[in-house]
Enzyme design. Sequence first.
Site, PDB file in Angstrom:
ATOM      1  N   GLU A   1       0.799  -1.233   0.000  1.00  0.00           N
ATOM      2  CA  GLU A   1       0.000   0.000   0.000  1.00  0.00           C
ATOM      3  C   GLU A   1       0.827   1.276   0.000  1.00  0.00           C
ATOM      4  OE1 GLU A   1      -2.999   0.062   3.011  1.00  0.00           O
ATOM      5  OE2 GLU A   1      -3.944  -1.772   2.313  1.00  0.00           O
TER       6      GLU A   1
ATOM      7  N   GLU B   1      -5.447  -8.413   1.036  1.00  0.00           N
ATOM      8  CA  GLU B   1      -6.070  -8.022   2.303  1.00  0.00           C
ATOM      9  C   GLU B   1      -7.541  -7.728   2.063  1.00  0.00           C
ATOM     10  OE1 GLU B   1      -4.427  -4.731   4.597  1.00  0.00           O
ATOM     11  OE2 GLU B   1      -2.396  -5.441   4.200  1.00  0.00           O
TER      12      GLU B   1
HETATM   13  C1  FCB Z   1      -4.400  -1.745   5.574  1.00  0.00           C
HETATM   14  C2  FCB Z   1      -3.000  -2.085   6.051  1.00  0.00           C
HETATM   15  C3  FCB Z   1      -2.961  -3.088   7.166  1.00  0.00           C
HETATM   16  C4  FCB Z   1      -4.107  -2.920   8.140  1.00  0.00           C
HETATM   17  C5  FCB Z   1      -5.428  -2.799   7.424  1.00  0.00           C
HETATM   18  C6  FCB Z   1      -6.622  -2.649   8.328  1.00  0.00           C
HETATM   19  O1  FCB Z   1      -4.404  -0.454   5.060  1.00  0.00           O
HETATM   20  O2  FCB Z   1      -2.214  -2.573   4.998  1.00  0.00           O
HETATM   21  O3  FCB Z   1      -1.702  -3.007   7.772  1.00  0.00           O
HETATM   22  O4  FCB Z   1      -3.851  -1.874   9.000  1.00  0.00           O
HETATM   23  O5  FCB Z   1      -5.401  -1.722   6.532  1.00  0.00           O
END
Ligand code: FCB
Length: 445
Positions: free
Chosen positions: A166, A352
């Site tokens: 990210e 994620e």
């Molecule tokens: C993302 C991050 C991760 C976590 C989630 C909730 O932006 O990559 O580390 O904090 O959000």
Amino acid sequence: KLARRFPQDFLFGVATASYQIEGAATADGRKPSIWDAFSHMPGRVKGGDTGDVACDHYNRLDADLDLMAGLGAEAYRFSIAWPRILPDGTGWINETGLDFYDRLLDGLKARGIKAFATLYHWDLPLALMGRGGWTDRDTASAFARYAGIVTKRLGDRLDTIVTFNEPWCSVYLGHLTGVHAPGERAMEAAMAAAHVTNLAHGLGVQAIRAERPTLPTGIVLNAMSVMAASDSDADRKAAERASDFNNGVFFGPLFQGAYPASLLEGCPDLAGHIRDGDLETINQPLDFWGLNYYTPTRVSDNPDAAFPHTADAPAVRPEKTDIGWEIEPAGLSHVVKDLYGRYELPPFYITENGACDNTGIENGAVSDTMRLDYIARHLSVAADLVAEDYPLKGYFAWSLMDNFEWAEGYSMRFGLVHVDYETQTRTVKQSGEWYRHLIAAHGKA
Ligand code: FCB
């Protein structure tokens, strides 16, 4: 039924990140990162929380690997702490820091879990910040050296590697809005950081490939699922600019070798950082990419605001997770279709996805039905994408366990496993049990 909608080779995994779980901030030669410095500054993190201890994962590695195996995880996405490997960012290599990841990788192998490593999940060695951190071009070369060192020592046991997690967050939250480390608030700094981060990615990929040409290499992006607040021409144009600013700033150079024209025009500082050959370096062919998706980004036109001249528009769906993020599973297919329409992209993983559900322990159990429902609904959209032939290869739930949620500290829980931070007791939540059943059913299908 859900399990059967995914092909046999589809991977179900869990994800974490070093600073959020490891703790042991001064163990075995580790020196501070920008997140150690930031979290120790009053007023930056809710409750004054820091990652000093976190989930104490560094000292509980084997038990946590057993926990993961107990859930049936087929793959584990984790990040490597640069300040453990190169405590000063550059210079001497701390072999003891590498030993920890040696043990992690051997432990994963022993349990038949695939290893998905991230090189940078926001813990920049603090020493590099003294020279400007991500706004300083030399940080890109330092990152490339770090990438090569890690690949050389650990690459034989990795299934995939990614350069960055990210970059949108490390660039914009870190340098424009200041809610993440290093807490800078200037467009000039953000544009420098964006380009240096992109350059570091390109140089990092070259360094990985020089060591292990066959190791599948990629990057993880939290591409925004940008939705215009209305059908008006002004709002639709605003959404285009927001796409360029939030997604194009990375996808453009990475996959097309060029920054979006509107960004170069709207953020004139950017051009000053680009040197001859940079865009070719950044535009490396990748084996895959990772998408992190939680919530849509709704925007309307706002000519008074700085580029991209947008305002955040209100949520449309009434449901929100406990961190206040709108629940909109359709945003997942929206962003995937949008990106594959704009860019020529390799296969991808959802690296994620998950929900903040702060339900606590009652009678020894955590009935986090909101999280369970959130994951099930997003997996259903993921299955639709597979059915429509989008090259989606796997899904990683964020997160294996509750952890240090950046500026929110320990107040926001994303785990499939509950962590009692007083005792470090782990308790598998209802969502974790559900995920375990799903993976088992998929294995049998
Ligand atoms: C993302 C991050 C991760 C976590 C989630 C909730 O932006 O990559 O580390 O904090 O959000």
